[in-house]
Design an enzyme around this catalytic site. Structure first.
Site, PDB file in Angstrom:
ATOM      1  CE  LYS A 190      29.892  44.254  53.618  1.00  0.00           C
ATOM      2  NZ  LYS A 190      30.878  45.334  53.484  1.00  0.00           N
TER       3      LYS A 190
ATOM      4  CB  SER B 246      42.045  46.368  30.902  1.00  0.00           C
ATOM      5  OG  SER B 246      40.941  46.483  31.776  1.00  0.00           O
TER       6      SER B 246
END
Length: 349
Positions: A230, A178
């Protein structure tokens, strides 16, 4: 009885004075140490000399007692002569520079938040300050990945070497997955041990939700935001399908950026076939084109020592007592998460 009480009072005063002096001295030492170590310390270790000394020790161990005494006597004379010659050169103002190129060795053992990038940026800055065109850098990398922004910055630090035309080799003995692979793919050459874990080009996120538990206990949580997205998913409120969809979109966008970055660094790689979130062992990763050679960092270093002066560069910053405690706790958590990841993602031997 009064004598004992007076003696106890006198002893208490002495202890108080000594303690006060001790605290004062500690404060002065800490202030001086803070100023002295404000920027940390850059430690350089000549790995070529260390390897040569180890080689000599092994060779001497095979000699009999008489031969060992003769060898040590010869070495003592040799070192004395070298020291005398070095002193004479220093008096004449001469500088001895090796005709070999330098291999700078860096180490990065990454945690989940990639806070080790603080040291990495200092080490790379130090190398770039003195590197010559024929010099190289070897990064011994170990990381299962972590937060996107942390490993993005770590990869950007390695790009500084690439942009300065400094040849970079990354050696992986255990794992570069990763975010770890995001760093590795910046290198001109990636070398990995046969059973090291490579790849895992994917993005994952999971968020626990306690809404139903809170609802059963008549507990309300209010969340107020400005901006439609948000907050897409929440720990305590009721998540919506719209929020989940947006969260998945964000993950996919991050994955696309990850794929594009790897493709830019290694254009010959069939990115769609390897960017599935899977990982491979070193020998399999070579077949996939994720790495360039199968070897351990030790064999790689020993081979390069023949034609290079090998210097390990390590930047350390003095930690406060609280930082040491919290850092130890964070490392324990990182190790626990790594063990969970290993159990869930790969078979145990």
């Amino acid at each position: 009885m009064d004598l004992i009480a007076n003696y106890g009072l006198f002893l208490a005063k002495i202890v108080t004075v000594v303690a006060a002096i001790g605290i004062l001295v500690t404060i002065i030492v800490n202030v001086a140490g803070r100023k002295r170590h404000q920027r940390g310390e850059l430690r350089l270790t000549n790995l070529s000399e260390q390897y040569q000394e180890m080689q000599e020790e092994m060779q001497v161990a095979r000699l009999d007692g008489h031969q060992q005494k003769l060898w040590h006597k010869t070495q003592k004379k040799k070192h004395k002569l070298e020291a005398k010659q070095a002193k004479a050169r220093a008096k004449r103002g001469e500088t001895v520079i090796s005709d070999k190129p330098t291999l700078y060795v860096l180490d990065f053992k990454g945690s989940m938040d990639a806070h080790e990038v603080t040291s990495l940026r200092e080490e790379i800055t130090a190398v770039l300050a003195v590197v010559k065109p024929e010099d190289e850098v070897l990064l011994r990398l170990e990381s299962p990945g972590g937060v996107v922004h942390g490993y993005g910055l770590a990869a950007s630090q390695l790009q500084r070497l690439r942009e300065s035309k400094v040849r970079l080799t990354v050696a992986v003995d255990k794992v570069a997955a990763s975010g770890g692979y995001m760093m590795a793919c910046v290198a001109d050459k990636i070398v990995a041990a046969p059973f090291s874990i490579i790849g895992s080009i994917g993005v994952v996120a999971q968020v626990p939700n306690f809404h139903r538990l809170l609802k059963r206990n008549d507990i309300d949580v209010e969340l107020h935001t400005a901006g439609q997205y948000k907050r897409t998913l929440t720990l305590f409120g009721e998540n919506t399908e719209q929020g989940r969809e947006k969260f998945r979109e964000d993950l996919n966008e991050t994955h696309l950026l990850f794929k594009q970055f790897v493709h830019d660094m290694r254009p010959s790689l069939d990115i769609d076939s390897v960017a599935t979130g899977e990982h491979w062992y070193g020998t399999q990763a070579l077949e996939k084109g994720l790495i360039d050679a199968v070897s351990t960092s030790d064999d790689l270093l020993i081979g390069l020592m023949k034609n290079h002066d090998v210097i390990n560069v390590h930047y350390t910053r003095r930690k406060k007592m609280m930082d040491r405690f919290t850092g130890s706790a964070a490392n324990s958590l990182d190790n626990l998460l790594l063990r969970w990841w290993q159990r869930g993602e790969k078979p145990l031997l």
